[in-house]
Motif scaffolding. Structure first.
Motif, mmCIF file in Angstrom:
data_model
loop_
_atom_site.group_PDB
_atom_site.id
_atom_site.type_symbol
_atom_site.label_atom_id
_atom_site.label_comp_id
_atom_site.label_asym_id
_atom_site.label_seq_id
_atom_site.Cartn_x
_atom_site.Cartn_y
_atom_site.Cartn_z
ATOM 1 N N GLY A 166 -9.159 -2.052 -2.468
ATOM 2 C CA GLY A 166 -9.743 -1.758 -1.167
ATOM 3 C C GLY A 166 -9.734 -2.943 -0.233
ATOM 4 O O GLY A 166 -10.499 -2.972 0.744
ATOM 5 N N SER A 175 -8.679 9.034 -4.446
ATOM 6 C CA SER A 175 -7.549 8.225 -4.897
ATOM 7 C C SER A 175 -7.658 7.938 -6.392
ATOM 8 O O SER A 175 -8.727 7.593 -6.905
ATOM 9 C CB SER A 175 -7.505 6.900 -4.119
ATOM 10 N N ARG A 209 -12.244 2.520 -0.715
ATOM 11 C CA ARG A 209 -11.134 3.276 -1.250
ATOM 12 C C ARG A 209 -11.450 4.756 -1.098
ATOM 13 O O ARG A 209 -12.601 5.187 -1.257
ATOM 14 C CB ARG A 209 -10.887 2.940 -2.732
ATOM 15 N N GLY A 230 -6.520 -0.024 -7.280
ATOM 16 C CA GLY A 230 -6.560 -0.749 -6.015
ATOM 17 C C GLY A 230 -7.889 -1.443 -5.862
ATOM 18 O O GLY A 230 -8.846 -1.186 -6.595
ATOM 19 N N ASN A 243 0.829 -1.203 0.000
ATOM 20 C CA ASN A 243 0.000 0.000 0.000
ATOM 21 C C ASN A 243 0.868 1.259 0.000
ATOM 22 O O ASN A 243 0.599 2.223 -0.727
ATOM 23 C CB ASN A 243 -0.912 -0.015 1.229
#
Length: 456
Positions: free
Chosen positions: A416, A410, A406, A414, A357
């Motif tokens: 989440g 952003s 999320r 990704g 991350n």
């Protein structure tokens, strides 16, 4: 429950107190009437005895007059009446209501009135000592004031004692309710210490009155376990089934890219490969999340791990990724052992997700730092991962760790799920995860192990 029990006891006790006060007053009045009737009959007999020795017919002696007239409240009355000649003496015309006493018999008691004042009277009949052919009826009466006053005095003496007794009973009831409800504390404590386990409740220290409740909760836990197991199996099976076609699709994309001369086709294949990698990563994280939140026998076998060794190894394995991303990845800590109880594979997965991350959101020429915090036998120990990326707004920090969440601002790819996996693994190890802003404005993640799990 405590309020209902006490209300159930208090209200009936207050009603009983009122009924008892009424009953006490009735009994006290009956007793007072009995005593005053006896005294009234005695006064009538005493007056009759005095009249039998009077020297002058139709008159009473000074002693008899004193007996009749002496009353500090002025509530006594008398009447002497001859059956042949009518009233002889007295201080009131008392109503006889047809009552007639018999000679040489016990006094007759009856209710009378003087105007609107109710009276209680006693009459006795004697032969006139001056005229044997005549009969004298001596009647003595008094108001009911003294009788009621005595009854009230008895009531006022008894009610405080009864009230004190009720207060003591309520105190004992309060103590008994509190002591009885303490039997729930072991069950409450055990349920409060539970985090994510749905095992049946131990009935060894549960009062039998609560067994239907605990068994109902156990049945609910059983249904929840079945639903969660079904959900986990579905997620695991779906993720597993996706891995094979995604892997094959990635291979075919690589082959097509190697032989693609058309720039448009090559760009399309590049996007397909990137999306395929994202889908494959999502499948892997779904599998990891399922393992993190589903109890396995191997997860229950906690061993002693050295964070001072585990953290540098995890950081070292990601150095090549950091170099490729242009990120300065560093580690700060001591070489002194810092041991915790945990599962090596699970903790390594927790570290990998935090580093993944941090590296994903840290821009080029940024930095990511992993710090080992020294042990404190009072407050425990742990480590932190800090980056100088864009960070997370304060209003979204409490939601970090939720599945599929999320941050709205952003722009990075990704799923989440990374921080959700971190959260579940930390809970398995009785550790806490705290998200905050780093001094440089990025994200700071603190993983804290309790003092009970630390061996420094």
């Amino acid at each position: 429950m405590r309020r209902r029990l006490l209300a159930f006891l208090l209200i009936p006790m207050l009603v009983l107190l009122l009924l008892d006060a009424l009953l006490t007053y009735t009994v006290a009045l009956s007793y007072s009437n009995h005593v005053h009737d006896r005294d009234l009959a005695g006064d009538a007999q005493s007056l009759a005895a005095l009249l039998q020795h009077d020297a002058v017919p139709g008159e009473i002696s000074s002693q008899a007059r004193f007996l009749l007239d002496y009353d500090p409240d002025g509530r006594s009355y008398y009447s002497i009446r001859s059956r042949l000649h009518g009233p002889v003496s007295g201080n009131a015309a008392l109503e006889m209501h047809g009552v007639q006493a018999h000679v040489d018999q016990a006094p007759t008691l009856f209710d009378s009135r003087l105007g609107h004042t109710p009276l209680r009277a006693a009459t006795v009949a004697i032969t006139d000592p001056r005229n044997p052919q005549d009969v004298l009826e001596i009647t003595v009466a008094e108001t009911l004031h003294d009788r009621h006053m005595v009854a009230r005095e008895i009531l006022l003496l008894s009610v405080p004692l009864q009230l004190l007794l009720i207060v003591l009973l309520l105190g004992l009831a309060w103590l008994g309710v509190n002591v009885g409800l303490r039997g729930l504390e072991p069950l409450t404590d055990r349920l409060a210490r539970r985090e994510h386990t749905l095992a049946p409740i131990d009935d060894s220290d549960v009062p039998k009155e609560l067994l239907p409740l605990t068994r109902t909760i156990d049945n609910l836990f059983t249904r929840l376990r079945e639903l969660m197991a079904l959900q986990d199996r579905f997620i695991a099976d779906a993720a597993h089934q996706l891995r094979t076609p995604l892997t094959g699709l990635a291979l075919h994309v690589e082959r097509a890219q190697a032989h693609a001369n058309n720039p448009v086709l090559r760009d399309a294949l590049h996007h397909i490969g990137r999306l395929n990698g994202r889908a494959a990563r999502t499948a892997r994280q779904l599998l990891a999340l399922t393992r993190a939140q589903t109890p396995h026998p191997e997860d229950e076998r906690m061993t002693t791990l050295d964070l001072a060794t585990l953290l540098p190894d995890a950081v070292g394995d990601r150095v090549h990724e950091a170099i490729a991303a242009g990120v300065d990845l560093g580690y700060e800590g001591t070489t002194a052992p810092l041991q915790v109880r945990g599962n090596a594979g699970a903790l390594r997965e927790l570290l990998d997700n935090l580093l993944d991350n941090a590296l994903r959101y840290t821009p080029r020429e940024g930095s990511v730092t992993v710090r080992l915090h020294p042990a404190d036998h009072e407050h425990g120990a742990g480590f932190s991962v800090e980056d100088d990326g864009p960070g997370v707004p304060d209003e979204w920090l409490p939601r970090l760790g939720e599945r599929f969440f999320r941050v709205p601002s952003s722009h990075e790819d990704g799923t989440g799920l990374g921080l959700a996996i971190v959260q579940r693994i930390a809970e398995r190890h009785a550790a806490t995860v705290v998200y905050a802003r780093s001094p440089s404005g990025g994200l700071l993640v603190n993983v804290h192990f309790p003092a009970a799990g630390i061996d420094a």
